[in-house]
Design a protein around this motif. Structure first.
Motif, PDB file in Angstrom:
ATOM      1  N   VAL A  78       9.961   3.935  20.445  1.00  0.00           N
ATOM      2  CA  VAL A  78      10.443   3.192  19.266  1.00  0.00           C
ATOM      3  C   VAL A  78      11.755   3.814  18.751  1.00  0.00           C
ATOM      4  O   VAL A  78      12.752   3.121  18.538  1.00  0.00           O
ATOM      5  N   VAL A  79      11.748   5.122  18.545  1.00  0.00           N
ATOM      6  CA  VAL A  79      12.923   5.807  17.993  1.00  0.00           C
ATOM      7  C   VAL A  79      14.016   5.900  19.064  1.00  0.00           C
ATOM      8  O   VAL A  79      15.204   5.691  18.774  1.00  0.00           O
ATOM      9  N   ALA A  80      13.622   6.179  20.302  1.00  0.00           N
ATOM     10  CA  ALA A  80      14.607   6.333  21.388  1.00  0.00           C
ATOM     11  C   ALA A  80      15.443   5.060  21.542  1.00  0.00           C
ATOM     12  O   ALA A  80      16.652   5.125  21.789  1.00  0.00           O
ATOM     13  N   ARG A  81      14.807   3.897  21.374  1.00  0.00           N
ATOM     14  CA  ARG A  81      15.561   2.637  21.513  1.00  0.00           C
ATOM     15  C   ARG A  81      16.592   2.498  20.384  1.00  0.00           C
ATOM     16  O   ARG A  81      17.706   2.048  20.606  1.00  0.00           O
ATOM     17  N   ASP A  82      16.227   2.913  19.161  1.00  0.00           N
ATOM     18  CA  ASP A  82      17.204   2.921  18.059  1.00  0.00           C
ATOM     19  C   ASP A  82      18.320   3.923  18.349  1.00  0.00           C
ATOM     20  O   ASP A  82      19.496   3.672  18.066  1.00  0.00           O
ATOM     21  N   LEU A  83      17.937   5.065  18.896  1.00  0.00           N
ATOM     22  CA  LEU A  83      18.932   6.107  19.193  1.00  0.00           C
ATOM     23  C   LEU A  83      19.945   5.589  20.217  1.00  0.00           C
ATOM     24  O   LEU A  83      21.145   5.832  20.089  1.00  0.00           O
ATOM     25  N   ALA A  84      19.460   4.870  21.230  1.00  0.00           N
ATOM     26  CA  ALA A  84      20.357   4.346  22.268  1.00  0.00           C
ATOM     27  C   ALA A  84      21.422   3.453  21.639  1.00  0.00           C
ATOM     28  O   ALA A  84      22.596   3.521  22.005  1.00  0.00           O
ATOM     29  N   SER A  85      21.008   2.656  20.653  1.00  0.00           N
ATOM     30  CA  SER A  85      22.005   1.780  20.051  1.00  0.00           C
ATOM     31  C   SER A  85      22.951   2.570  19.152  1.00  0.00           C
ATOM     32  O   SER A  85      24.137   2.250  19.058  1.00  0.00           O
TER      33      SER A  85
END
Ligand SMILES: C[S@@+](CC[C@H](N)C(=O)[O-])C[C@H]1O[C@@H](n2cnc3c(N)ncnc32)[C@H](O)[C@@H]1O
Length: 280
Positions: A65-72
Protein backbone atom coordinates in the motif's frame (compact mmCIF):
# COMPACT_ATOMS: atom_id res chain seq x y z
CA UNK A 1 16.58 -17.22 8.16
CA UNK A 2 13.09 -15.80 8.44
CA UNK A 3 11.15 -18.53 10.20
CA UNK A 4 8.64 -17.54 12.85
CA UNK A 5 5.98 -19.42 14.76
CA UNK A 6 2.33 -18.54 15.20
CA UNK A 7 2.62 -18.63 19.01
CA UNK A 8 2.90 -14.85 19.69
CA UNK A 9 -0.53 -13.22 20.27
CA UNK A 10 0.23 -10.56 17.62
CA UNK A 11 -0.48 -12.23 14.25
CA UNK A 12 1.50 -9.51 12.39
CA UNK A 13 4.71 -10.90 13.91
CA UNK A 14 4.44 -14.04 11.80
CA UNK A 15 1.88 -13.59 9.03
CA UNK A 16 2.88 -16.68 7.05
CA UNK A 17 2.28 -18.89 10.09
CA UNK A 18 -1.35 -17.73 10.38
CA UNK A 19 -4.18 -19.73 8.79
CA UNK A 20 -5.71 -16.31 8.02
CA UNK A 21 -2.67 -14.96 6.10
CA UNK A 22 -4.68 -14.30 2.92
CA UNK A 23 -7.45 -12.58 4.91
CA UNK A 24 -4.81 -10.42 6.60
CA UNK A 25 -3.45 -9.46 3.17
CA UNK A 26 -6.95 -8.46 2.07
CA UNK A 27 -7.43 -6.45 5.29
CA UNK A 28 -4.29 -4.39 4.56
CA UNK A 29 -5.69 -3.44 1.17
CA UNK A 30 -9.07 -2.55 2.71
CA UNK A 31 -7.35 -0.31 5.26
CA UNK A 32 -5.08 1.17 2.60
CA UNK A 33 -8.05 2.18 0.45
CA UNK A 34 -10.13 3.68 3.28
CA UNK A 35 -10.30 7.45 2.56
CA UNK A 36 -9.29 8.67 6.03
CA UNK A 37 -6.33 6.26 5.97
CA UNK A 38 -5.28 7.38 2.49
CA UNK A 39 -5.30 10.98 3.68
CA UNK A 40 -3.26 10.42 6.83
CA UNK A 41 -0.72 8.16 5.09
CA UNK A 42 -0.13 10.58 2.21
CA UNK A 43 0.04 13.57 4.53
CA UNK A 44 2.73 11.80 6.51
CA UNK A 45 4.79 10.86 3.42
CA UNK A 46 4.75 14.47 2.20
CA UNK A 47 5.64 15.75 5.66
CA UNK A 48 8.64 13.35 6.00
CA UNK A 49 9.30 14.33 3.15
CA UNK A 50 9.71 11.79 0.35
CA UNK A 51 10.95 13.64 -2.72
CA UNK A 52 11.25 13.07 -6.45
CA UNK A 53 14.30 10.91 -7.34
CA UNK A 54 14.75 9.62 -3.76
CA UNK A 55 16.04 6.10 -3.11
CA UNK A 56 13.59 4.95 -0.44
CA UNK A 57 13.46 1.84 1.72
CA UNK A 58 10.19 0.75 3.31
CA UNK A 59 10.46 -1.79 6.13
CA UNK A 60 7.39 -3.98 6.69
CA UNK A 61 5.71 -3.18 3.38
CA UNK A 62 2.90 -5.75 3.64
CA UNK A 63 0.90 -5.82 0.39
CA UNK A 64 2.60 -2.66 -0.86
CA UNK A 65 0.00 0.00 0.00
CA UNK A 66 2.69 2.50 1.05
CA UNK A 67 5.25 1.33 -1.53
CA UNK A 68 2.81 2.16 -4.35
CA UNK A 69 2.39 5.72 -2.98
CA UNK A 70 6.16 5.98 -2.62
CA UNK A 71 6.67 4.98 -6.27
CA UNK A 72 4.49 7.86 -7.37
CA UNK A 73 6.27 10.33 -5.04
CA UNK A 74 9.83 9.41 -6.12
CA UNK A 75 8.83 9.29 -9.80
CA UNK A 76 10.73 7.61 -12.62
CA UNK A 77 14.08 8.97 -11.40
CA UNK A 78 13.71 7.31 -7.99
CA UNK A 79 13.72 3.76 -6.66
CA UNK A 80 11.63 2.15 -3.93
CA UNK A 81 12.92 -0.92 -2.11
CA UNK A 82 10.33 -2.61 0.08
CA UNK A 83 10.98 -5.47 2.50
CA UNK A 84 8.78 -7.70 4.62
CA UNK A 85 9.14 -11.00 6.47
CA UNK A 86 6.01 -12.49 4.89
CA UNK A 87 6.26 -14.32 1.56
CA UNK A 88 2.44 -14.31 1.31
CA UNK A 89 2.23 -10.52 1.60
CA UNK A 90 5.18 -9.96 -0.73
CA UNK A 91 3.57 -12.13 -3.44
CA UNK A 92 0.43 -9.99 -3.17
CA UNK A 93 2.52 -6.79 -3.16
CA UNK A 94 4.34 -7.78 -6.36
CA UNK A 95 1.08 -8.62 -8.15
CA UNK A 96 -0.58 -5.35 -7.09
CA UNK A 97 2.35 -3.13 -8.06
CA UNK A 98 2.79 -4.40 -11.63
CA UNK A 99 1.10 -1.54 -13.42
CA UNK A 100 1.79 1.23 -10.93
CA UNK A 101 3.18 4.42 -12.48
CA UNK A 102 6.31 6.12 -11.13
CA UNK A 103 9.55 4.74 -9.76
CA UNK A 104 10.51 1.08 -9.86
CA UNK A 105 9.62 -0.96 -6.76
CA UNK A 106 11.90 -3.85 -5.76
CA UNK A 107 10.26 -6.14 -3.19
CA UNK A 108 12.51 -8.35 -1.11
CA UNK A 109 12.01 -10.76 1.78
CA UNK A 110 13.97 -9.51 4.80
CA UNK A 111 13.66 -8.94 8.53
CA UNK A 112 13.89 -5.36 9.82
CA UNK A 113 16.13 -6.56 12.65
CA UNK A 114 18.79 -7.54 10.08
CA UNK A 115 18.50 -5.50 6.90
CA UNK A 116 20.49 -7.00 4.00
CA UNK A 117 21.79 -3.63 2.75
CA UNK A 118 25.08 -1.75 2.94
CA UNK A 119 25.41 1.30 5.23
CA UNK A 120 24.20 4.65 3.90
CA UNK A 121 22.35 3.36 0.85
CA UNK A 122 19.01 5.19 1.07
CA UNK A 123 17.84 8.83 1.11
CA UNK A 124 14.82 7.92 3.24
CA UNK A 125 13.95 4.82 5.26
CA UNK A 126 10.51 4.37 6.77
CA UNK A 127 8.19 1.96 8.52
CA UNK A 128 4.43 2.52 8.63
CA UNK A 129 2.44 0.66 11.32
CA UNK A 130 5.27 -1.81 11.79
CA UNK A 131 7.21 -0.78 14.92
CA UNK A 132 4.23 -1.72 17.10
CA UNK A 133 4.56 -5.31 15.88
CA UNK A 134 8.29 -6.07 15.95
CA UNK A 135 10.14 -7.93 18.66
CA UNK A 136 12.88 -5.34 19.22
CA UNK A 137 11.81 -1.85 18.02
CA UNK A 138 15.12 -0.14 18.88
CA UNK A 139 17.12 -2.70 16.96
CA UNK A 140 14.90 -2.25 13.90
CA UNK A 141 15.20 1.55 14.06
CA UNK A 142 18.99 1.32 14.48
CA UNK A 143 19.10 -0.87 11.36
CA UNK A 144 16.97 1.67 9.52
CA UNK A 145 19.38 4.43 10.61
CA UNK A 146 22.40 2.36 9.52
CA UNK A 147 21.17 1.97 5.94
CA UNK A 148 20.13 5.66 5.63
CA UNK A 149 22.75 7.98 4.17
CA UNK A 150 24.21 10.73 6.38
CA UNK A 151 21.67 13.57 6.14
CA UNK A 152 18.99 11.06 5.10
CA UNK A 153 15.60 10.78 6.80
CA UNK A 154 14.29 7.97 8.98
CA UNK A 155 10.53 7.95 9.49
CA UNK A 156 8.03 5.98 11.57
CA UNK A 157 4.26 6.09 11.77
CA UNK A 158 2.14 4.03 14.16
CA UNK A 159 -1.27 3.88 15.76
CA UNK A 160 -1.46 4.53 19.47
CA UNK A 161 -3.87 2.04 21.00
CA UNK A 162 -4.18 4.11 24.18
CA UNK A 163 -5.92 6.80 22.13
CA UNK A 164 -9.02 5.32 20.55
CA UNK A 165 -12.22 7.36 20.66
CA UNK A 166 -15.24 5.11 20.34
CA UNK A 167 -18.79 6.25 21.04
CA UNK A 168 -20.56 3.38 22.83
CA UNK A 169 -23.35 3.19 25.43
CA UNK A 170 -21.20 0.99 27.68
CA UNK A 171 -17.98 2.93 28.32
CA UNK A 172 -16.66 0.51 30.94
CA UNK A 173 -17.04 -2.52 28.65
CA UNK A 174 -15.47 -0.59 25.77
CA UNK A 175 -12.41 0.33 27.86
CA UNK A 176 -12.12 -3.24 29.18
CA UNK A 177 -12.13 -4.72 25.69
CA UNK A 178 -9.97 -2.14 23.89
CA UNK A 179 -7.35 -1.71 26.64
CA UNK A 180 -7.38 -5.38 27.65
CA UNK A 181 -6.86 -6.74 24.14
CA UNK A 182 -4.16 -4.18 23.27
CA UNK A 183 -2.28 -4.96 26.52
CA UNK A 184 -2.25 -8.67 25.72
CA UNK A 185 -1.20 -8.35 22.07
CA UNK A 186 1.40 -5.57 22.08
CA UNK A 187 4.39 -5.14 24.38
CA UNK A 188 3.91 -1.34 23.93
CA UNK A 189 0.29 -0.47 23.00
CA UNK A 190 1.19 3.25 23.25
CA UNK A 191 3.85 2.83 20.56
CA UNK A 192 2.73 5.91 18.60
CA UNK A 193 3.51 8.56 21.20
CA UNK A 194 6.95 7.02 21.86
CA UNK A 195 8.22 7.01 18.27
CA UNK A 196 10.15 10.28 18.64
CA UNK A 197 12.02 8.95 21.68
CA UNK A 198 12.81 5.77 19.76
CA UNK A 199 14.37 7.74 16.89
CA UNK A 200 16.50 9.73 19.35
CA UNK A 201 17.59 6.54 21.11
CA UNK A 202 18.72 5.21 17.70
CA UNK A 203 20.99 8.28 17.28
CA UNK A 204 18.86 10.38 14.93
CA UNK A 205 18.75 14.16 15.25
CA UNK A 206 16.26 16.93 14.45
CA UNK A 207 13.40 14.67 15.49
CA UNK A 208 9.91 16.01 14.70
CA UNK A 209 6.47 14.56 15.34
CA UNK A 210 3.17 14.72 13.47
CA UNK A 211 0.00 13.63 15.24
CA UNK A 212 -2.94 12.70 13.03
CA UNK A 213 -6.24 10.94 13.41
CA UNK A 214 -8.25 8.28 11.62
CA UNK A 215 -11.84 9.45 11.82
CA UNK A 216 -14.89 7.39 10.88
CA UNK A 217 -18.59 8.14 11.24
CA UNK A 218 -19.79 5.64 8.61
CA UNK A 219 -18.61 2.29 10.05
CA UNK A 220 -16.19 1.58 7.21
CA UNK A 221 -15.19 -2.05 6.48
CA UNK A 222 -11.82 -1.23 8.11
CA UNK A 223 -13.50 -0.03 11.34
CA UNK A 224 -15.90 -2.98 11.33
CA UNK A 225 -13.03 -5.44 10.91
CA UNK A 226 -11.05 -3.71 13.67
CA UNK A 227 -13.97 -3.88 16.14
CA UNK A 228 -14.84 -7.49 15.25
CA UNK A 229 -11.22 -8.65 15.72
CA UNK A 230 -11.08 -6.82 19.07
CA UNK A 231 -14.31 -8.55 20.18
CA UNK A 232 -13.03 -11.94 19.01
CA UNK A 233 -9.72 -11.48 20.85
CA UNK A 234 -11.46 -10.27 24.01
CA UNK A 235 -13.24 -13.64 24.13
CA UNK A 236 -10.05 -15.56 23.22
CA UNK A 237 -8.11 -13.85 26.04
CA UNK A 238 -10.94 -14.41 28.56
CA UNK A 239 -11.56 -10.65 29.02
CA UNK A 240 -15.31 -11.03 28.32
CA UNK A 241 -17.61 -13.90 27.43
CA UNK A 242 -19.22 -14.33 24.02
CA UNK A 243 -22.50 -12.75 25.08
CA UNK A 244 -20.75 -9.58 26.26
CA UNK A 245 -18.65 -9.39 23.09
CA UNK A 246 -21.79 -9.69 20.98
CA UNK A 247 -23.58 -7.06 23.08
CA UNK A 248 -20.60 -4.77 22.56
CA UNK A 249 -20.70 -5.15 18.75
CA UNK A 250 -24.49 -4.70 18.78
CA UNK A 251 -23.94 -1.35 20.54
CA UNK A 252 -21.90 -0.09 17.56
CA UNK A 253 -24.47 -1.39 15.09
CA UNK A 254 -27.23 0.45 16.97
CA UNK A 255 -25.24 3.68 16.90
CA UNK A 256 -24.62 3.21 13.18
CA UNK A 257 -28.36 2.64 12.56
CA UNK A 258 -29.09 5.93 14.36
CA UNK A 259 -26.36 7.71 12.36
CA UNK A 260 -24.36 8.23 15.57
CA UNK A 261 -21.37 5.95 14.95
CA UNK A 262 -17.99 7.52 15.84
CA UNK A 263 -14.59 5.86 15.88
CA UNK A 264 -11.29 7.72 15.96
CA UNK A 265 -7.81 6.29 16.23
CA UNK A 266 -4.80 8.45 16.86
CA UNK A 267 -1.70 8.00 14.72
CA UNK A 268 1.72 9.49 15.36
CA UNK A 269 4.35 10.11 12.76
CA UNK A 270 7.95 10.85 13.65
CA UNK A 271 10.98 11.73 11.55
CA UNK A 272 14.67 12.17 12.28
CA UNK A 273 17.84 12.86 10.33
CA UNK A 274 20.94 10.71 10.30
CA UNK A 275 23.84 12.84 11.54
CA UNK A 276 26.74 13.38 9.16
CA UNK A 277 29.05 11.62 11.61
CA UNK A 278 27.80 8.71 13.70
CA UNK A 279 27.92 9.43 17.44
CA UNK A 280 30.66 7.58 19.32
C1 LIG B 1 0.21 -3.88 9.92
S1 LIG B 1 1.25 -4.41 8.65
C2 LIG B 1 1.68 -2.87 7.80
C3 LIG B 1 1.99 -3.05 6.34
C4 LIG B 1 2.24 -1.76 5.55
N1 LIG B 1 3.32 -0.99 6.11
C5 LIG B 1 0.99 -0.92 5.47
O1 LIG B 1 0.92 0.12 6.15
O2 LIG B 1 0.06 -1.31 4.75
C6 LIG B 1 2.76 -4.82 9.49
C7 LIG B 1 3.77 -5.47 8.55
O3 LIG B 1 5.03 -5.63 9.21
C8 LIG B 1 5.58 -6.86 8.78
N2 LIG B 1 6.59 -7.27 9.76
C9 LIG B 1 6.39 -7.74 11.02
N3 LIG B 1 7.56 -7.99 11.62
C10 LIG B 1 8.53 -7.63 10.73
C11 LIG B 1 9.95 -7.63 10.76
N4 LIG B 1 10.61 -8.05 11.83
N5 LIG B 1 10.62 -7.21 9.67
C12 LIG B 1 9.96 -6.78 8.57
N6 LIG B 1 8.60 -6.76 8.47
C13 LIG B 1 7.91 -7.17 9.54
C14 LIG B 1 4.39 -7.78 8.67
O4 LIG B 1 4.64 -8.93 7.90
C15 LIG B 1 3.36 -6.84 8.05
O5 LIG B 1 3.45 -6.84 6.66
Amino acid sequence: MIEKTASHPDPWRAVDAQPSAETMAAALEVRGGTPSQVRLRRRYLKWLPVRARDRVLEVGCGTGVVARDLASLVGRGGVVTAVDTSATLLARARALSRRVPGGRIAFRRADGHRLPFADGRFDAVLAITVILHVEDPLRVVKEMARVARPGGRVGLQDQDFGLIGAAHPDRELTARILDGVAARIYPEPHSGRRLGALLRAAGLIGVRMLADVYQDTTLTPFSRNFLERRAENAVRFGIVDEAAAERWLDGFNALYAADNFVLTMQYFGAAGVKPAKARP
